[in-house]
Design a protein around this motif. Structure first.
Motif: not given
Length: 295
Positions: A162-186
């Protein structure tokens, strides 16, 4: 008095607990298993950091290692084509845990996914760990498997999962937020083989590769020429090497397509240099490396 102290030490959980011997198929699965098993397990990896599981050939020492294990953790989805033969050779009688058992697999790339020497991944892409949401399913499957092998530790394994999954959930949210700063075309990437389909699907990235799903697949001259044209047409900005792949083909592509080398990605193995010595580090490093080129 001495007898009483000796008896107390023997009854102490610290002294009484024998670690569960676990063998993991390759470095990424081994790391996840260690995260969940903690001090109750002893994990050995058959394929180590910076080593290619696609071309792994078990040695007698590996067979002996598996024969002595109580649990064998594999990723599944056809990634370890050598696994059934090795289990038979070792006479393995323990519990085999398939980490990706509940993952919804993606289809393999249409070209280049047929392998030789028993490493055929079939019609699905086995590299499911490149989506942290899938690794959450890995955590559940591995924790359940460890609990079967060590029922007394079931609560311990679940708490760590459960603790590891919490860490993974935060990692996924961070990655989604970071990629959202780059246009899909790029969000276009050229790398050695088709290992990042799950990362591509999760964060809307387009990956191109001269090889197929496995590093054993040979890229034809025609395929390379076609890929060079595609890279130029779509204005791909960078080529990425993988830590366990041959760099010569990508260097050729870099020279002929006039595209810079954007850095190193970790596809099928952790690193031995500390930069990606855990799954979390691997994933974060890949995201940061991709973003630096896309931007």
């Amino acid at each position: 008095m001495r007898k009483f102290i000796a008896a107390t030490l023997l009854l102490s959980p610290l002294f009484a607990m024998a670690k569960v011997p676990v063998v993991a198929s390759f470095s990424i699965v081994a790391d996840i298993t260690r995260e969940l098993g903690g001090e109750r397990v002893e994990v050995q990896s058959l394929v180590g950091p910076d080593q290619d599981a696609h071309v792994f050939q078990p040695a007698p020492a590996d067979v002996k290692k598996l024969a002595a294990a109580k649990v064998f953790v594999v990723s599944g989805l056809g990634f370890e084509g050598w696994m059934p033969r090795m289990s038979r050779a070792a006479g393995f009688k323990g519990l085999t845990v398939t980490a990706a058992a509940k993952v919804k697999p993606l289809a393999a790339a249409e070209e280049g996914h047929h392998e030789q020497d028993g490493h055929d991944h079939g019609s699905v892409d086995p590299h499911a760990w490149h989506n942290p949401q899938n690794v959450m399913l890995y955590a559940d499957a591995i924790a359940d498997g460890l609990a079967k092998a060590d029922p007394a530790g079931a609560g311990y394994f679940r708490q760590r999962a459960d603790a590891y999954k919490t860490k993974l959930k935060a990692l996924d949210a961070w990655a989604a937020q970071q990629f959202a700063t780059v246009p899909v075309a790029k969000r276009k990437v050229l790398t050695s083989h088709e290992a990042f389909g799950y990362l591509a699907a999760r964060y809307q990235i387009r990956f191109m590769a001269p090889q197929g799903i496995s590093t054993e697949a040979e890229a034809s001259a025609k395929a390379v020429a076609r890929l060079i044209q595609q890279v130029k047409k779509e204005q791909v900005k960078a080529i990425f090497f993988e830590n366990m792949a041959d760099k010569r083909l990508l260097q050729q592509l870099s020279n002929e397509a006039g595209v810079k080398v954007g850095g190193k990605l970790y596809a099928d193995a952790l690193s031995s240099d500390g930069k990606a010595s855990s799954y979390v580090q691997l994933f974060r490093s890949n995201v940061e490396t991709l973003l630096s080129a896309m931007r």
